[in-house]
Design a protein around this motif. Sequence first.
Motif, PDB file in Angstrom:
ATOM      1  N   VAL A  46      14.492  36.367 -34.059  1.00  0.00           N
ATOM      2  CA  VAL A  46      13.876  35.362 -33.183  1.00  0.00           C
ATOM      3  C   VAL A  46      14.888  35.015 -32.096  1.00  0.00           C
ATOM      4  O   VAL A  46      15.890  34.349 -32.357  1.00  0.00           O
ATOM      5  CB  VAL A  46      13.466  34.105 -33.967  1.00  0.00           C
ATOM      6  N   ASP A  47      14.632  35.486 -30.917  1.00  0.00           N
ATOM      7  CA  ASP A  47      15.588  35.341 -29.819  1.00  0.00           C
ATOM      8  C   ASP A  47      15.878  33.866 -29.524  1.00  0.00           C
ATOM      9  O   ASP A  47      14.966  33.077 -29.297  1.00  0.00           O
ATOM     10  CB  ASP A  47      15.004  36.024 -28.572  1.00  0.00           C
ATOM     11  N   GLY A  48      17.147  33.510 -29.551  1.00  0.00           N
ATOM     12  CA  GLY A  48      17.540  32.152 -29.180  1.00  0.00           C
ATOM     13  C   GLY A  48      17.184  31.095 -30.207  1.00  0.00           C
ATOM     14  O   GLY A  48      17.052  29.917 -29.872  1.00  0.00           O
ATOM     15  N   CYS A  49      17.065  31.515 -31.478  1.00  0.00           N
ATOM     16  CA  CYS A  49      16.626  30.551 -32.506  1.00  0.00           C
ATOM     17  C   CYS A  49      17.796  29.731 -33.034  1.00  0.00           C
ATOM     18  O   CYS A  49      18.360  30.031 -34.079  1.00  0.00           O
ATOM     19  CB  CYS A  49      15.917  31.256 -33.647  1.00  0.00           C
TER      20      CYS A  49
ATOM     21  N   PHE B 278      24.854  36.861 -26.933  1.00  0.00           N
ATOM     22  CA  PHE B 278      23.802  37.353 -26.054  1.00  0.00           C
ATOM     23  C   PHE B 278      22.862  38.270 -26.829  1.00  0.00           C
ATOM     24  O   PHE B 278      23.166  38.695 -27.944  1.00  0.00           O
ATOM     25  CB  PHE B 278      24.400  38.118 -24.863  1.00  0.00           C
ATOM     26  N   THR B 279      21.752  38.587 -26.185  1.00  0.00           N
ATOM     27  CA  THR B 279      20.667  39.303 -26.846  1.00  0.00           C
ATOM     28  C   THR B 279      21.042  40.727 -27.274  1.00  0.00           C
ATOM     29  O   THR B 279      20.918  41.084 -28.443  1.00  0.00           O
ATOM     30  CB  THR B 279      19.444  39.336 -25.906  1.00  0.00           C
ATOM     31  N   ASN B 280      21.490  41.539 -26.337  1.00  0.00           N
ATOM     32  CA  ASN B 280      21.705  42.946 -26.670  1.00  0.00           C
ATOM     33  C   ASN B 280      22.815  43.174 -27.700  1.00  0.00           C
ATOM     34  O   ASN B 280      22.613  43.925 -28.649  1.00  0.00           O
ATOM     35  CB  ASN B 280      21.973  43.764 -25.401  1.00  0.00           C
TER      36      ASN B 280
ATOM     37  N   THR C 207      11.428  37.233 -27.551  1.00  0.00           N
ATOM     38  CA  THR C 207      12.217  36.853 -26.372  1.00  0.00           C
ATOM     39  C   THR C 207      12.423  35.333 -26.376  1.00  0.00           C
ATOM     40  O   THR C 207      11.623  34.594 -26.965  1.00  0.00           O
ATOM     41  CB  THR C 207      11.543  37.284 -25.057  1.00  0.00           C
ATOM     42  N   ASP C 208      13.509  34.899 -25.745  1.00  0.00           N
ATOM     43  CA  ASP C 208      13.882  33.481 -25.833  1.00  0.00           C
ATOM     44  C   ASP C 208      13.361  32.633 -24.676  1.00  0.00           C
ATOM     45  O   ASP C 208      13.912  31.586 -24.381  1.00  0.00           O
ATOM     46  CB  ASP C 208      15.410  33.353 -25.953  1.00  0.00           C
ATOM     47  N   TYR C 209      12.285  33.083 -24.054  1.00  0.00           N
ATOM     48  CA  TYR C 209      11.702  32.313 -22.945  1.00  0.00           C
ATOM     49  C   TYR C 209      11.453  30.850 -23.347  1.00  0.00           C
ATOM     50  O   TYR C 209      11.830  29.919 -22.643  1.00  0.00           O
ATOM     51  CB  TYR C 209      10.389  32.968 -22.505  1.00  0.00           C
TER      52      TYR C 209
ATOM     53  N   ALA D 280      18.498  35.378 -35.990  1.00  0.00           N
ATOM     54  CA  ALA D 280      18.433  35.202 -34.542  1.00  0.00           C
ATOM     55  C   ALA D 280      19.606  35.926 -33.906  1.00  0.00           C
ATOM     56  O   ALA D 280      20.613  36.202 -34.561  1.00  0.00           O
ATOM     57  CB  ALA D 280      18.471  33.722 -34.180  1.00  0.00           C
ATOM     58  N   ASP D 281      19.462  36.224 -32.626  1.00  0.00           N
ATOM     59  CA  ASP D 281      20.557  36.873 -31.905  1.00  0.00           C
ATOM     60  C   ASP D 281      21.590  35.845 -31.448  1.00  0.00           C
ATOM     61  O   ASP D 281      22.755  36.165 -31.280  1.00  0.00           O
ATOM     62  CB  ASP D 281      20.026  37.698 -30.731  1.00  0.00           C
ATOM     63  N   HIS D 282      21.151  34.609 -31.253  1.00  0.00           N
ATOM     64  CA  HIS D 282      22.061  33.545 -30.820  1.00  0.00           C
ATOM     65  C   HIS D 282      21.321  32.227 -30.861  1.00  0.00           C
ATOM     66  O   HIS D 282      20.093  32.206 -30.935  1.00  0.00           O
ATOM     67  CB  HIS D 282      22.582  33.801 -29.394  1.00  0.00           C
ATOM     68  N   GLY D 283      22.081  31.129 -30.800  1.00  0.00           N
ATOM     69  CA  GLY D 283      21.471  29.815 -30.700  1.00  0.00           C
ATOM     70  C   GLY D 283      21.204  29.483 -29.237  1.00  0.00           C
ATOM     71  O   GLY D 283      21.121  30.378 -28.379  1.00  0.00           O
TER      72      GLY D 283
ATOM     73  N   SER E 216      21.015  27.396 -22.263  1.00  0.00           N
ATOM     74  CA  SER E 216      21.506  28.769 -22.275  1.00  0.00           C
ATOM     75  C   SER E 216      22.423  29.001 -23.473  1.00  0.00           C
ATOM     76  O   SER E 216      22.464  28.191 -24.409  1.00  0.00           O
ATOM     77  CB  SER E 216      22.186  29.113 -20.949  1.00  0.00           C
ATOM     78  N   HIS E 217      23.164  30.086 -23.429  1.00  0.00           N
ATOM     79  CA  HIS E 217      23.922  30.537 -24.613  1.00  0.00           C
ATOM     80  C   HIS E 217      25.019  31.485 -24.157  1.00  0.00           C
ATOM     81  O   HIS E 217      25.229  31.671 -22.966  1.00  0.00           O
ATOM     82  CB  HIS E 217      22.951  31.228 -25.585  1.00  0.00           C
ATOM     83  N   GLY E 218      25.699  32.099 -25.092  1.00  0.00           N
ATOM     84  CA  GLY E 218      26.752  33.058 -24.749  1.00  0.00           C
ATOM     85  C   GLY E 218      28.076  32.722 -25.406  1.00  0.00           C
ATOM     86  O   GLY E 218      28.926  33.581 -25.617  1.00  0.00           O
TER      87      GLY E 218
END
Length: 406
Positions: A23-26, A49-51, A187-189, A226-229, A352-354
Amino acid sequence: MKTVEANGRRYRWMSEPLVVVCVDGCEYDYLELLKAGTAYKADAVVPTFTNPNNLSIVTGVPPAVHGICGNYFYDREANAEVMMNDPKYLRAPTVLAAFADAGAKVAVVTAKDKLRKLLGHRLKGICFSTEKAAEATLAENGIENVVELVGMPVPSVYSAELSEFVFAAGVKLLETRRPDLMYLSTTDYVQHKCAPGSEGANAFYAMMDRYLAKLAALGALVALTADHGMNSKTRADGSPNVIYLQDLLDGWIGAGRARVILPITDPYVVHHGALGSFATVYLDESESELVRMRLADMEGIEAALHNAEACSRFELPPDRMGDLVVISTRHVVLGTSRARHDLSGLDAPLRSHGGLSEQTVPLLFSRDATIAEGRSLRNFDILDVALNCIPARAARKAEDERIRLG
Ligand SMILES: [Zn+2]
């Protein structure tokens, strides 16, 4: 017992269909009701990040091994700034492809097409994106007539429905083709726009819950991470809280003497303006320590590290990172030059994130897992836990029977 080996890790064969959901950005705070199964917190890969994270999840190893450390990077050999979504940058096979080679039926559905080629690298199976669902062909994607199968129109690339299509496709695939292993990546839209507890977020997670329940009811073991918070990155007045690194360094050491790369950069930047909490900087060795020290002292900067230290701490490929790695604090993002960021598309306060502040993510399983005490979990342990730490269905049945008989 049949097993599959990939990148130095061994995985037991699934005893029921396994659906792994990213779940992107969860951010963990999006989840409140966690009843059945087991819920853990795990660390995502930095940069968050996602990738880099999606590829870590499907390979079971960090970017130092698989090579994908951003959406975007400076290719020193080619002297060019390029997207990192070409499979030629991938240095390790995926667990998905290894299972498919061993005879498993494997399916991958991703929201944005940017991830499809990486996730589906050398995969004998189904692999398509929502974004290009209408163009899926047997030759390229292992499936055709996707839109008819899912029964939903192809949504806009900036919408909650882009992710809903992924879940709907997962349910239809499980009903009609029953893959042994399925990977669904959203996607984390919504997460970029909506904070935990907000109406938009609640609607998204309620939708997700319905599909996850359907997958479980169809007999799948569901594993989710998730890929990131995600965090808000604004000042008190709601404006984006940005440190423009390129402008700053141009001022410190002269225009163009340093090259700032933001690995969050991708073709879809409307909802975050290419602003994230991680940057890497290329500059002359003679200037790097002085610049690093000045950055490390700045308010809003959580870490400024030399390449070697950053790559060893975060398990990143040194040849694809700059001389310095810069990470901003929880509510601050890093930009290049003010003039290079188009923030006109930001119609909600920036989230955002990273950075390190988005590293904690959920790791959930629809059945109880047995995990060694003291083990610190990464999101890319999800396949290991799902396949190696959850008793096979037959063993569970025997245990249930034993309990029933007392
Ligand atoms: Zn993401």
